[in-house]
Design an enzyme around this catalytic site. Structure first.
Site, PDB file in Angstrom:
ATOM      1  CD1 TRP A  14      -2.586   1.693   2.474  1.00 14.13           C
ATOM      2  CD2 TRP A  14      -2.868   1.655   0.275  1.00 14.13           C
ATOM      3  NE1 TRP A  14      -3.322   2.331   1.992  1.00 14.13           N
ATOM      4  CE2 TRP A  14      -3.691   2.623   0.746  1.00 14.13           C
ATOM      5  CE3 TRP A  14      -2.756   1.318  -1.460  1.00 14.13           C
ATOM      6  CZ2 TRP A  14      -4.490   3.249  -0.045  1.00 14.13           C
ATOM      7  CZ3 TRP A  14      -3.776   2.128  -2.121  1.00 14.13           C
ATOM      8  CH2 TRP A  14      -4.586   2.865  -1.476  1.00 14.13           C
ATOM      9  N   GLY A 135     -10.572   3.785   2.137  1.00 13.26           N
ATOM     10  CA  GLY A 135     -11.397   3.358   1.002  1.00 13.26           C
ATOM     11  C   GLY A 135     -11.132   2.210   0.291  1.00 13.26           C
ATOM     12  CE  LYS A 190     -10.453  -2.475   5.043  1.00 10.50           C
ATOM     13  NZ  LYS A 190      -9.449  -3.300   4.195  1.00 10.50           N
ATOM     14  CG  ASP A 243     -11.783  -0.416   2.782  1.00  6.77           C
ATOM     15  OD1 ASP A 243     -11.127  -1.157   1.842  1.00  6.77           O
ATOM     16  OD2 ASP A 243     -10.936   0.027   3.803  1.00  6.77           O
ATOM     17  CB  SER A 253      -9.392  -9.214   0.566  1.00  8.31           C
ATOM     18  OG  SER A 253      -9.385  -9.049   2.089  1.00  8.31           O
ATOM     19  CG  ASN A 255      -7.604  -8.578   6.403  1.00 14.53           C
ATOM     20  OD1 ASN A 255      -7.029  -8.583   7.666  1.00 14.53           O
ATOM     21  ND2 ASN A 255      -7.297  -7.345   5.767  1.00 14.53           N
ATOM     22  CD  GLU A 280      -2.513  -3.623   9.527  1.00 20.67           C
ATOM     23  OE1 GLU A 280      -2.483  -4.280  10.687  1.00 20.67           O
ATOM     24  OE2 GLU A 280      -1.932  -2.681   8.999  1.00 20.67           O
TER      25      GLU A 280
END
Length: 331
Positions: A14, A135, A190, A243, A253, A255, A280
């Site tokens: 990121w 976002g 999220k 998001d 993703s 996660n 995360e």
């Protein structure tokens, strides 16, 4: 207010993608990485082969290892992982240029303190102007110049507009807001919900269940954010609902991929094996659970994910527990 030099703390996927955006916006970009081999590779080959392999980086990006090399930057993007943000900002504090705003781009709740990233930053950088960027934005897509939109939240609305204008390009659109808690709470929760959606996928529970987890998860996210002081309309935007939908809908993703592995019967250790980038939600789940309990918010999906990750309950038992909850009004 205008900006010319941007410093990016953290050269993960990121952080590198945001460096790309800033460079494309015409800013001089200094990207800080802890790993000397990443610094050398970015400067020599214009590629971050560890975190964003195969993507050519903009020539205006210079990589450094020392936070002191960001001392002349008039805008800082802080992209260290959430559980390491305090240490990174504390180390950077002596080098921050007077008045330079710090944009928090990490998503999570700090373990132990249960603080959001704005609280962490306020303690590590007293008096620094703070903004939050969050976002639906997979790093690889942003780095490849595919379209994305995000929320840029700042209590100083003029400063928020100036930051948004500085980093905006046709394929990266920051929408401004002044609700920092709303912007960051959505991003923190999220990631935990994405693990739940991954478990649903891994167990083969179907699209109905997947949609249910997203929708009821969003209700949990909203309740917690509002209890912390956010406005519900903020979390209904890009930084919350947007998001959440992205992170819960694609194996890209990190996660969700962890949850997918757990749903397929792997242990957490096996699910995390070989992953370079940080998921995360794994670190934030126990903190989100504790924070929800602290403020008296019911968050059964987040509770279940935290219990699974902690080894307190098996996946099948957690699912059975959610499905056997008493019926209640939806609102």
């Amino acid at each position: 207010m205008t900006f010319e030099k941007v410093g990016v703390i953290g050269a993960g996927a990121w952080g590198t993608a945001l460096a790309q955006v800033a460079a494309r916006a015409g800013l001089a970009v200094t990207l800080q990485a802890r790993e000397p081999e990443i610094v050398a590779a970015i400067n020599d080959t214009h590629e971050n082969a560890v975190f964003l392999p195969g993507i050519a980086l903009e020539p205006g990006i210079k990589a450094v290892a020392d936070l002191a090399d960001l001392a002349d930057c008039d805008l800082i993007l802080a992209v260290a992982p959430a559980q390491h943000l305090r240490a990174a900002l504390t180390a950077f504090a002596p080098h921050r240029k007077a008045g330079a705003p710090v944009v928090l781009c990490s998503k999570g709740v700090e373990q132990g303190s249960l603080k959001l990233m704005t609280d962490v930053a306020a303690e590590a950088l007293p008096g620094a102007p703070i903004a939050v960027l969050s976002g639906p934005s997979f790093a690889g897509e942003v780095a490849r110049n595919l379209p994305a939109a995000v929320t840029l939240a700042c209590e100083d609305e003029a400063l928020g507009r100036a930051i948004a204008e500085a980093i905006a390009i046709p394929t990266f659109r920051p929408y401004t807001a002044n609700d920092l808690i709303g912007a960051e709470a959505g991003g923190a929760v999220k990631n935990v919900l994405a693990i739940a959606c991954g478990i649903v996928e891994g167990k083969g529970l179907g699209r109905n269940a997947h949609a249910t987890v997203i929708t009821r998860g969003f209700a949990e996210l909203t309740r917690l954010a509002v209890a912390l002081g956010a406005r519900p309309e903020t979390v209904a935007g890009l930084c919350g609902l947007g998001d959440l939908v992205l992170t819960c809908s694609s194996p890209q993703s990190r996660n969700m991929s962890v949850g997918l592995a757990l749903g397929q019967g792997l242990t957490l250790e096996q699910a995390l094996a070989g992953k370079v980038s940080v998921a995360e939600g794994v670190a934030s789940a126990p903190a989100v659970r504790a924070l929800a309990r602290k403020v008296g918010v019911e968050a059964p999906i987040c509770e279940a994910v935290a219990a699974i990750l902690a080894g307190e309950v098996a996946v099948d038992a957690a699912i059975a527990g959610l499905l056997s909850r008493p019926l209640k009004p939806e609102a």
